[in-house]
Design a protein around this motif. Sequence first.
Motif, PDB file in Angstrom:
ATOM      1  N   VAL A  56       0.872  -1.168   0.000  1.00  0.00           N
ATOM      2  CA  VAL A  56       0.000   0.000   0.000  1.00  0.00           C
ATOM      3  C   VAL A  56       0.911   1.221   0.000  1.00  0.00           C
ATOM      4  CG1 VAL A  56      -1.830   1.250   1.205  1.00  0.00           C
ATOM      5  CG2 VAL A  56      -1.768  -1.260   1.288  1.00  0.00           C
ATOM      6  N   PHE A  57       0.872   1.973  -1.090  1.00  0.00           N
ATOM      7  CA  PHE A  57       1.734   3.139  -1.252  1.00  0.00           C
ATOM      8  C   PHE A  57       0.995   4.418  -0.877  1.00  0.00           C
ATOM      9  CE2 PHE A  57       3.596   0.165  -4.320  1.00  0.00           C
ATOM     10  CZ  PHE A  57       4.934   0.265  -3.992  1.00  0.00           C
ATOM     11  N   TYR A  58       1.759   5.422  -0.480  1.00  0.00           N
ATOM     12  CA  TYR A  58       1.256   6.787  -0.327  1.00  0.00           C
ATOM     13  C   TYR A  58       1.757   7.556  -1.546  1.00  0.00           C
ATOM     14  CZ  TYR A  58       0.821  11.595   1.152  1.00  0.00           C
ATOM     15  OH  TYR A  58       0.502  12.928   1.196  1.00  0.00           O
ATOM     16  N   ALA A  59       0.849   8.237  -2.236  1.00  0.00           N
ATOM     17  CA  ALA A  59       1.218   8.984  -3.435  1.00  0.00           C
ATOM     18  C   ALA A  59       0.541  10.343  -3.420  1.00  0.00           C
ATOM     19  CB  ALA A  59       0.814   8.210  -4.688  1.00  0.00           C
ATOM     20  N   GLU A  60       1.094  11.260  -4.193  1.00  0.00           N
ATOM     21  CA  GLU A  60       0.515  12.586  -4.375  1.00  0.00           C
ATOM     22  C   GLU A  60       0.477  12.891  -5.864  1.00  0.00           C
ATOM     23  OE1 GLU A  60       2.840  15.366  -2.097  1.00  0.00           O
ATOM     24  OE2 GLU A  60       2.269  14.454  -0.191  1.00  0.00           O
ATOM     25  N   PRO A  61      -0.512  13.684  -6.301  1.00  0.00           N
ATOM     26  CA  PRO A  61      -0.566  14.030  -7.733  1.00  0.00           C
ATOM     27  C   PRO A  61       0.644  14.878  -8.128  1.00  0.00           C
ATOM     28  CG  PRO A  61      -2.255  15.224  -6.496  1.00  0.00           C
ATOM     29  CD  PRO A  61      -1.590  14.295  -5.537  1.00  0.00           C
ATOM     30  N   LYS A  62       1.153  14.616  -9.332  1.00  0.00           N
ATOM     31  CA  LYS A  62       2.273  15.421  -9.837  1.00  0.00           C
ATOM     32  C   LYS A  62       1.833  16.844 -10.125  1.00  0.00           C
ATOM     33  CE  LYS A  62       5.154  11.793 -11.781  1.00  0.00           C
ATOM     34  NZ  LYS A  62       5.821  11.287 -12.983  1.00  0.00           N
ATOM     35  N   ASP A  63       0.606  17.009 -10.603  1.00  0.00           N
ATOM     36  CA  ASP A  63       0.070  18.324 -10.925  1.00  0.00           C
ATOM     37  C   ASP A  63      -1.125  18.577 -10.012  1.00  0.00           C
ATOM     38  OD1 ASP A  63      -1.103  20.609 -11.952  1.00  0.00           O
ATOM     39  OD2 ASP A  63      -1.322  19.823 -13.990  1.00  0.00           O
ATOM     40  N   LEU A  64      -0.976  19.486  -9.045  1.00  0.00           N
ATOM     41  CA  LEU A  64      -2.041  19.746  -8.080  1.00  0.00           C
ATOM     42  C   LEU A  64      -3.276  20.382  -8.721  1.00  0.00           C
ATOM     43  CD1 LEU A  64       0.052  21.003  -5.033  1.00  0.00           C
ATOM     44  CD2 LEU A  64      -0.980  18.755  -5.374  1.00  0.00           C
ATOM     45  N   ASP A  65      -3.116  20.938  -9.926  1.00  0.00           N
ATOM     46  CA  ASP A  65      -4.246  21.558 -10.616  1.00  0.00           C
ATOM     47  C   ASP A  65      -4.952  20.604 -11.581  1.00  0.00           C
ATOM     48  OD1 ASP A  65      -3.882  24.051  -9.353  1.00  0.00           O
ATOM     49  OD2 ASP A  65      -2.290  24.554 -10.789  1.00  0.00           O
ATOM     50  N   ALA A  66      -4.404  19.402 -11.756  1.00  0.00           N
ATOM     51  CA  ALA A  66      -5.008  18.438 -12.679  1.00  0.00           C
ATOM     52  C   ALA A  66      -6.357  17.977 -12.141  1.00  0.00           C
ATOM     53  CB  ALA A  66      -4.083  17.247 -12.878  1.00  0.00           C
ATOM     54  N   LYS A  67      -7.297  17.771 -13.033  1.00  0.00           N
ATOM     55  CA  LYS A  67      -8.644  17.334 -12.654  1.00  0.00           C
ATOM     56  C   LYS A  67      -8.744  15.813 -12.794  1.00  0.00           C
ATOM     57  CE  LYS A  67     -10.110  21.563 -12.246  1.00  0.00           C
ATOM     58  NZ  LYS A  67      -9.730  22.181 -11.035  1.00  0.00           N
ATOM     59  N   PRO A  68      -9.332  15.146 -11.797  1.00  0.00           N
ATOM     60  CA  PRO A  68      -9.546  13.696 -11.910  1.00  0.00           C
ATOM     61  C   PRO A  68     -10.517  13.386 -13.047  1.00  0.00           C
ATOM     62  CG  PRO A  68      -9.923  14.449  -9.655  1.00  0.00           C
ATOM     63  CD  PRO A  68      -9.780  15.671 -10.516  1.00  0.00           C
ATOM     64  N   LYS A  69     -10.495  12.146 -13.517  1.00  0.00           N
ATOM     65  CA  LYS A  69     -11.369  11.760 -14.632  1.00  0.00           C
ATOM     66  C   LYS A  69     -12.837  11.831 -14.206  1.00  0.00           C
ATOM     67  CE  LYS A  69     -11.769   6.858 -13.811  1.00  0.00           C
ATOM     68  NZ  LYS A  69     -11.449   5.538 -14.216  1.00  0.00           N
ATOM     69  N   THR A  70     -13.689  12.089 -15.166  1.00  0.00           N
ATOM     70  CA  THR A  70     -15.124  12.160 -14.900  1.00  0.00           C
ATOM     71  C   THR A  70     -15.896  11.128 -15.713  1.00  0.00           C
ATOM     72  OG1 THR A  70     -15.373  13.882 -16.577  1.00  0.00           O
ATOM     73  CG2 THR A  70     -15.064  14.613 -14.293  1.00  0.00           C
ATOM     74  N   VAL A  71     -15.254  10.502 -16.689  1.00  0.00           N
ATOM     75  CA  VAL A  71     -15.909   9.526 -17.553  1.00  0.00           C
ATOM     76  C   VAL A  71     -15.688   8.119 -16.985  1.00  0.00           C
ATOM     77  CG1 VAL A  71     -15.978   8.577 -19.889  1.00  0.00           C
ATOM     78  CG2 VAL A  71     -15.547  11.017 -19.553  1.00  0.00           C
ATOM     79  N   PRO A  72     -16.773   7.359 -16.779  1.00  0.00           N
ATOM     80  CA  PRO A  72     -16.615   5.986 -16.264  1.00  0.00           C
ATOM     81  C   PRO A  72     -15.810   5.116 -17.214  1.00  0.00           C
ATOM     82  CG  PRO A  72     -18.910   6.690 -16.169  1.00  0.00           C
ATOM     83  CD  PRO A  72     -18.165   7.721 -16.966  1.00  0.00           C
ATOM     84  N   ASP A  73     -15.073   4.160 -16.648  1.00  0.00           N
ATOM     85  CA  ASP A  73     -14.377   3.145 -17.427  1.00  0.00           C
ATOM     86  C   ASP A  73     -14.385   1.851 -16.625  1.00  0.00           C
ATOM     87  OD1 ASP A  73     -12.368   3.356 -15.492  1.00  0.00           O
ATOM     88  OD2 ASP A  73     -10.986   4.428 -16.785  1.00  0.00           O
ATOM     89  N   LYS A  74     -13.605   0.858 -17.045  1.00  0.00           N
ATOM     90  CA  LYS A  74     -13.620  -0.446 -16.355  1.00  0.00           C
ATOM     91  C   LYS A  74     -13.056  -0.362 -14.939  1.00  0.00           C
ATOM     92  CE  LYS A  74      -9.187  -1.859 -18.106  1.00  0.00           C
ATOM     93  NZ  LYS A  74      -8.317  -2.858 -18.527  1.00  0.00           N
ATOM     94  N   GLU A  75     -12.288   0.674 -14.626  1.00  0.00           N
ATOM     95  CA  GLU A  75     -11.680   0.812 -13.307  1.00  0.00           C
ATOM     96  C   GLU A  75     -12.598   1.485 -12.289  1.00  0.00           C
ATOM     97  OE1 GLU A  75      -8.822  -0.462 -12.329  1.00  0.00           O
ATOM     98  OE2 GLU A  75      -8.219  -1.161 -14.306  1.00  0.00           O
ATOM     99  N   SER A  76     -13.364   2.486 -12.734  1.00  0.00           N
ATOM    100  CA  SER A  76     -14.217   3.229 -11.792  1.00  0.00           C
ATOM    101  C   SER A  76     -15.262   4.038 -12.549  1.00  0.00           C
ATOM    102  CB  SER A  76     -13.367   4.157 -10.927  1.00  0.00           C
ATOM    103  OG  SER A  76     -12.836   5.206 -11.699  1.00  0.00           O
ATOM    104  N   ASN A  77     -16.218   4.568 -11.791  1.00  0.00           N
ATOM    105  CA  ASN A  77     -17.273   5.404 -12.372  1.00  0.00           C
ATOM    106  C   ASN A  77     -16.857   6.859 -12.521  1.00  0.00           C
ATOM    107  OD1 ASN A  77     -19.093   3.315 -12.636  1.00  0.00           O
ATOM    108  ND2 ASN A  77     -19.830   3.549 -10.550  1.00  0.00           N
ATOM    109  N   GLY A  78     -15.721   7.215 -11.995  1.00  0.00           N
ATOM    110  CA  GLY A  78     -15.238   8.586 -12.034  1.00  0.00           C
ATOM    111  C   GLY A  78     -14.441   8.871 -10.781  1.00  0.00           C
TER     112      GLY A  78
END
Length: 116
Positions: free
Chosen positions: A30-52
């Motif tokens: 179990v890793f601890y991670a942080e986004p490389k770009d703090l202004d980047a927006k997470p995905k909003t389109v569902p795919d096989k991994e998650s709903n958004g």
Amino acid sequence: MEEAGLEVELKGVLRVEYSPGQQYARLRVVFYAEPKDLDAKPKTVPDKESNGARWVTLDDLAQLAKQKPGLRGQELVLWGRYLRDGGPVYPMSVVSTEYDDVVVPAKSSDESKQDE
């Protein structure tokens, strides 16, 4: 790239789990991670991994876990509380390949004098 569609930088290790079995063994980190770009927006389109994905507070996350469809489990809430309450984050240096050299820490001057 993490499931939320963001590029992340691994910052540390929260836990290493080892489960030996009769025919196989499971090892999970179990890793601890942080986004490389703090202004980047997470995905909003569902795919096989998650709903958004979206940014939420720990309190919001706990509330989402109680609502339908809920979360896949309580693990995100538990890790959030772990970090909030000061649980240790171990350095990435504890992870290596089996081919990496073993690095022996340098002795302090006090330790060197004791060896004499």
